[in-house]
Write an enzyme that holds these catalytic residues in place. Sequence first.
Site, mmCIF file in Angstrom:
data_model
loop_
_atom_site.group_PDB
_atom_site.id
_atom_site.type_symbol
_atom_site.label_atom_id
_atom_site.label_comp_id
_atom_site.label_asym_id
_atom_site.label_seq_id
_atom_site.Cartn_x
_atom_site.Cartn_y
_atom_site.Cartn_z
ATOM 1 N N ASP A 39 -7.234 -2.502 3.225
ATOM 2 C CA ASP A 39 -6.159 -3.454 2.946
ATOM 3 C C ASP A 39 -6.390 -4.810 3.611
ATOM 4 O OD1 ASP A 39 -4.630 -1.434 1.622
ATOM 5 O OD2 ASP A 39 -4.001 -0.687 3.582
ATOM 6 N N ASN A 65 18.328 -38.578 20.910
ATOM 7 C CA ASN A 65 17.454 -37.556 20.332
ATOM 8 C C ASN A 65 17.348 -36.316 21.195
ATOM 9 O OD1 ASN A 65 16.913 -38.989 18.021
ATOM 10 N ND2 ASN A 65 14.975 -39.820 18.737
ATOM 11 N N ASP A 91 -2.140 -0.432 6.004
ATOM 12 C CA ASP A 91 -2.478 0.069 7.332
ATOM 13 C C ASP A 91 -3.946 0.426 7.486
ATOM 14 O OD1 ASP A 91 -2.540 2.282 5.702
ATOM 15 O OD2 ASP A 91 -1.537 3.617 7.129
ATOM 16 N N ASP A 100 0.858 -1.177 0.000
ATOM 17 C CA ASP A 100 0.000 0.000 0.000
ATOM 18 C C ASP A 100 0.900 1.233 0.000
ATOM 19 O OD1 ASP A 100 -2.438 1.515 0.344
ATOM 20 O OD2 ASP A 100 -1.821 1.827 2.419
#
Length: 906
Positions: free
Chosen positions: A644, A735, A640, A339
């Site tokens: 959007d 492990n 923002d 944007d």
Amino acid sequence: MSAVDTFADTPANSPWFTQDADAVVAALGSDRDRGLTAADAAQRLSERGPNAIAAEKPPSTWQVALQQLADPMNIMLVAVAIISLFINQVSVGILVGALVVLNIVLGTRQELKAKASVDALSKMQIPQAKVVRDGTLVQIDATTLVPGDIVNLEAGDLVPADGRIVRSATLETQEAALTGESAPIPKDAGTLADPETTLGDRTDMVFQNTQVTRGTATVVITDTGMQTQMGQIASMLSAVKPAKSPLQRELDSLTGVLGWIAWGAVAVIIVTGLLRGQEIASVILLGISMAISAIPTGMPSFVQAMLSYGSRQLAEHKAVVKNLTDVETLGATSAINSDKTGTLTMNEMTVESLYYRGEWFAVAGSGYEKTGEVRHVAGLPVPQFHQLALGLTLCSDATVSDDGVVIGDPTEAALVVLAAKLGADAELTRAKLPRIAEVPFDSAYKFMATFHRIPVEGVETLVGYVKGGPDVVLDRCSSVATMDGVVPIADRRDAILEANRSLSEQGLRVLAFAFRRYDANAPVADDPMAAVADLTFVGLVGIIDPLRPSSKEAVRIARDAGIEVRMITGDHAITAAAIGAKLGLGEGAASGADIQAMSDDEVKAALPRLHMFGRVTPEDKLRLARLMQEQGAVVAMTGDAVNDAAALKQADIGVAMGSGSDVTKQAGKMILVDDNFGTLVTAVRLGRAIYEKIVSYVRFQMSQLFSLVLLFLVASIFDINDGVPLTPIMVLFLNFFVAIFPVIVILLDPVPDGIMLKPPRDPKKTIANPGAVTLWFIYGGLIFITTLVPLLIYPDLLSSTKPNVPVTMAFVVCALGSIFGGLVMRRDPESGLAAPILDAVKWLSIPLVLTVAAVEVGFMQRLIGTTSLSGGEWVTALGLALLVPVFIELEKWIRRARLRRRATAG
């Protein structure tokens, strides 16, 4: 027929903005003077529902936990734990069960951090609205508004619902939250003829949660709740389902492959054992040992820890991720849709260029800071800006405090800041020289005029100041002020028009200024509009929402990293193109209308040539993100504003600004706390580094896994130590108490230089690509062979009834091979022995000590099933383990030499 029935039957193909205001009021069954009756409003409210955004119901903790439990890796571990308990291997069952619980808890905590996107929209509801009901103006809860309500608006109000303007006076609204348009939009009741008019150009409509910055209006509410433009965004958010990150998809795929390997190997071992006539319990124990060996039991926890470390690094750089997997997604980003307003730019209107008395001036500074110089060509005389400064301050209403707080129109705020740079204080000037008459700005005539009594050369003089669109102001001028004095307008009209064109082509919003001196007794207050004539033209100002200081460099770095950056904004395409050129985005600009006229395939074909998009709608942003994803791009979308939000949710990594709306913060997967586009590029760099670390970890983990699978298969098929080369507890110890430290070394390894000079990784190339799997088998085979050797060279010492030397030696070789292998596997194809190495050695000294303790300390011997080794046996085990790093470093050296030869040949 009721009023509700009347407007319910309004033709859907006739948008409100194309209908006359009175026709809209009639269609909605209302009265422009008396509004709705209380009874009618109550009926509509019961039928239509409240003026509120429907919030998504977030999943419960138990639902999220069950989703985590359904992960294939956890399902396999649960099966191992249950079978272990069934054959009385309680310690193994408890350890594996605890690991499952840990995986579920970590995953559930991360999932619950992300709240539902649409909830924030419901919190934005305006609590009160001024409505005409039964002919009386009343204030009511905005949630009780219904279509047909007559609402009064004035400067400072937030619009409570979508509505058609019935009457207005100098009305302007700030719609950046909805359309992305930086500047306030002039509004009036005039009907628009084109039904295809885009949202940002519907000047006879107002929209929910936009702000009135100037003037007053009466509107009839046309849509409420989910039918508003905000509601439609909420619907889009609900329709966008969260997708798994690339890493999640890869690990899921890898887990599936490992499942087939694990259970296939278990089946071979069980069948082999039963054919040899072994007891069922012994055979099942062998199968459990094989399953624990073949399932990367620590992978979910280790990956979670690695991603959590990455998220902390991002937070230190002002980027906050909501889900750990989004850290890795950043590293795969190949396209950024940004944007403009408030993201690449500061969302603070600023005068950048000035054409005054026929000369050009550059205005330094940005935003609403009142610092900066007005610069001009060296050697020219410095002009007096008195008339311009008076026009800037007196012919405007906005105020700007010294710390940048704006009250009023943002464009006028830019003028007040310019006046301050010229040495004029707006508030002091207005107090000293009050208006005696004015023509308020209106979109119908596109100018504003104020009239004042001002001392000129010691004589009080009546002066009018005018600002507005260059075309309308120029048409009312008869002369032009130049450096050499006042000349007829005809002499300079072409030069002024050329200056206006030049400013417009740079994407600047242009305002013209003029003034006129009147006779002291001129009756301007009687008809101020008529007095706006025979003006003297003073100059033009070019206003823009300036770029953030870091944006241009961030775009350059992103493009060097092979990332396509596109700007998508609600501003006009010409503004978008001008900003894009300053950023260095690349070629091609298009408007929302352009891409709406194109099919999906046409848009995809055009995308490589398009880098700036203007006048786009929320639907356009969403569509662009989706089409890029369909082409295989990993898309980041920044923004923002509410408009959007849907695209942020659709994108692989939605990036919200910290100062933005709650909606975008909830819809996005990452928040830039400092609103800095450059922070996103830093985040991508860290994301790439984290992915490299994960690849290194998986390489190490899979080499371990394949070595153990081969070890158990060979031992079972050839009946080595009754098919038990290592006990289940030994495998778990390897492990969790050995392998974890090489993983820490990989995690803490510094980010390699030049990582942002590489192209984005191909998302189609998975972690388990053929080249990587080949390395896993080679490295795993090496560890397998060295581990198998003690079992083959000491056959007489093997015993299935008690701890024995060959099994203990195999355990030591496997442990040391993992430690040394982890050191050199931390980088690929670079040498793992390169600096910095001291920190790695410090961490790897811990599992070395633990391995010695597991073999030589009494209680650990009993717990793990080991026995003490002699000095010679320790030397043999150490020598076998050292073969692992030597071979791996040799293989990487050969690979690097091949890459150098290819680069030279290329």
